[in-house]
Design an enzyme around this catalytic site. Structure first.
Site, mmCIF file in Angstrom:
data_model
loop_
_atom_site.group_PDB
_atom_site.id
_atom_site.type_symbol
_atom_site.label_atom_id
_atom_site.label_comp_id
_atom_site.label_asym_id
_atom_site.label_seq_id
_atom_site.Cartn_x
_atom_site.Cartn_y
_atom_site.Cartn_z
ATOM 1 N N HIS A 41 0.850 -1.205 0.000
ATOM 2 C CA HIS A 41 0.000 0.000 0.000
ATOM 3 C C HIS A 41 0.887 1.257 0.000
ATOM 4 O O HIS A 41 0.989 1.980 0.979
ATOM 5 C CB HIS A 41 -0.890 -0.055 1.236
ATOM 6 C CG HIS A 41 -1.826 1.086 1.417
ATOM 7 N ND1 HIS A 41 -2.548 1.638 0.399
ATOM 8 C CD2 HIS A 41 -2.167 1.783 2.536
ATOM 9 C CE1 HIS A 41 -3.302 2.609 0.875
ATOM 10 N NE2 HIS A 41 -3.079 2.730 2.173
ATOM 11 N N GLU A 91 -0.859 0.876 -5.621
ATOM 12 C CA GLU A 91 -0.579 -0.359 -4.893
ATOM 13 C C GLU A 91 -0.638 -1.587 -5.802
ATOM 14 O O GLU A 91 -1.585 -1.745 -6.570
ATOM 15 C CB GLU A 91 -1.615 -0.556 -3.779
ATOM 16 C CG GLU A 91 -1.864 0.659 -2.918
ATOM 17 C CD GLU A 91 -3.097 0.492 -2.049
ATOM 18 O OE1 GLU A 91 -3.322 -0.636 -1.570
ATOM 19 O OE2 GLU A 91 -3.823 1.478 -1.860
#
Length: 287
Positions: free
Chosen positions: A157, A261
């Site tokens: 992330h 991501e």
């Protein structure tokens, strides 16, 4: 395993980075002579049981509140327990300059968390390799060490530093449709053929391979994000309303980042037979 908050610094001629043993969390990355590429907030809060904001949280073994058997569920903590766990630093397979390796083994995890994965008797060994140089490479390798199939979701992330997200363009996903996670019901949206710009919340899951380019008009640079072993790409920025409501960020800090991501989630999660291994990798460089 130690539960002391330790921050490690990797320095070489090409770049610097900092990594927290808690969460095996890359906190920062800056190529030599350049502004940081990986964003961190003005204040970084470290608290056992809480995820660190910014940097590169490891999302594992579920994304958001999870997905099981074709339906969303309500697993806790959000985005899995890896980012709020103390990982073992593998001293023998790391160095001070350009490489760090971390290990999270199911044998070291609380049984109630393992039961939340949703598989019978889940057993795994997760190895996270971070290589720092002109390019930042992050690789999450998971091996099923149990006797039953293991199904999990995962993501890296990554928060990327930009001068102003509203003057930032993300390219490389124009031909792909996406799930709009910012809308009720998470509708599927057909490809528009247009690059991604930011005016309000953007939270999308694209089913696409290939590199993504983050074009930053304010800092005058392009960040290239590559990946492998990840069938999807998430692009996220909370926008003003949601961004200013985030408790561990100051008002206006949402302008300074965009998240891109490498992801395997929902029905594109990873299924491993006993003894099998999968590696999800994300690479970051300046064009």
């Amino acid at each position: 395993m130690s539960e002391t908050f330790i921050i490690r610094k990797l320095v070489n001629d090409d770049a610097t980075a900092t990594i927290s043993d808690y969460g095996a969390h890359v906190l920062s990355y800056a190529p030599a002579g350049h502004e940081p590429v990986v964003w961190q907030p003005e204040a970084v809060y470290l608290a056992s049981g809480s995820a660190i904001r910014g940097g590169v949280p490891i999302i594992f073994p579920w994304f958001n509140t999870g997905y099981d058997g074709g339906r969303p569920v309500n697993k806790k903590p959000k985005h899995g327990f890896a980012r709020a766990s103390f990982w073992k630093f593998d001293e023998a397979n790391s160095d001070r300059a350009g490489h760090a390796r971390y290990i999270l083994d199911s044998a070291d995890c609380e049984p109630e968390l393992l039961r939340t994965i949703g598989c019978p008797d889940p057993r795994f060994r997760a190895v996270y390799d971070v290589t720092v140089g002109e390019r930042l490479t992050m690789a999450l390798t998971v091996t099923n060490t149990g006797s039953q199939p293991l199904v999990y979701e995962a993501a890296l992330h990554t928060y990327f530093q930009v001068g102003d997200v509203e003057r930032t363009v993300v390219r490389g996903l124009e031909s792909a449709g996406y799930l709009d996670n910012a809308q009720d019901g998470v509708p599927y949206v057909e490809a528009s053929g247009e690059a991604i710009t930011f005016d309000g919340m953007v939270d999308r899951t694209y089913e696409v391979d290939g590199a993504v380019r983050i074009e930053d008009a304010v800092l005058g640079r392009t960040i290239v994000v590559g990946k492998s072993g990840a069938p999807q790409t998430v692009v996220w920025n909370p926008g003003e309303a949601a961004g200013d409501a985030i408790g561990d960020m100051n008002q206006g800090e949402w302008r300074g980042f965009v998240c891109v991501e490498a992801v395997a989630r929902l029905d594109r999660g990873i299924a491993l037979e006993p003894g099998a291994t999968h590696t999800l990798t994300q690479t970051v460089s300046l064009a």
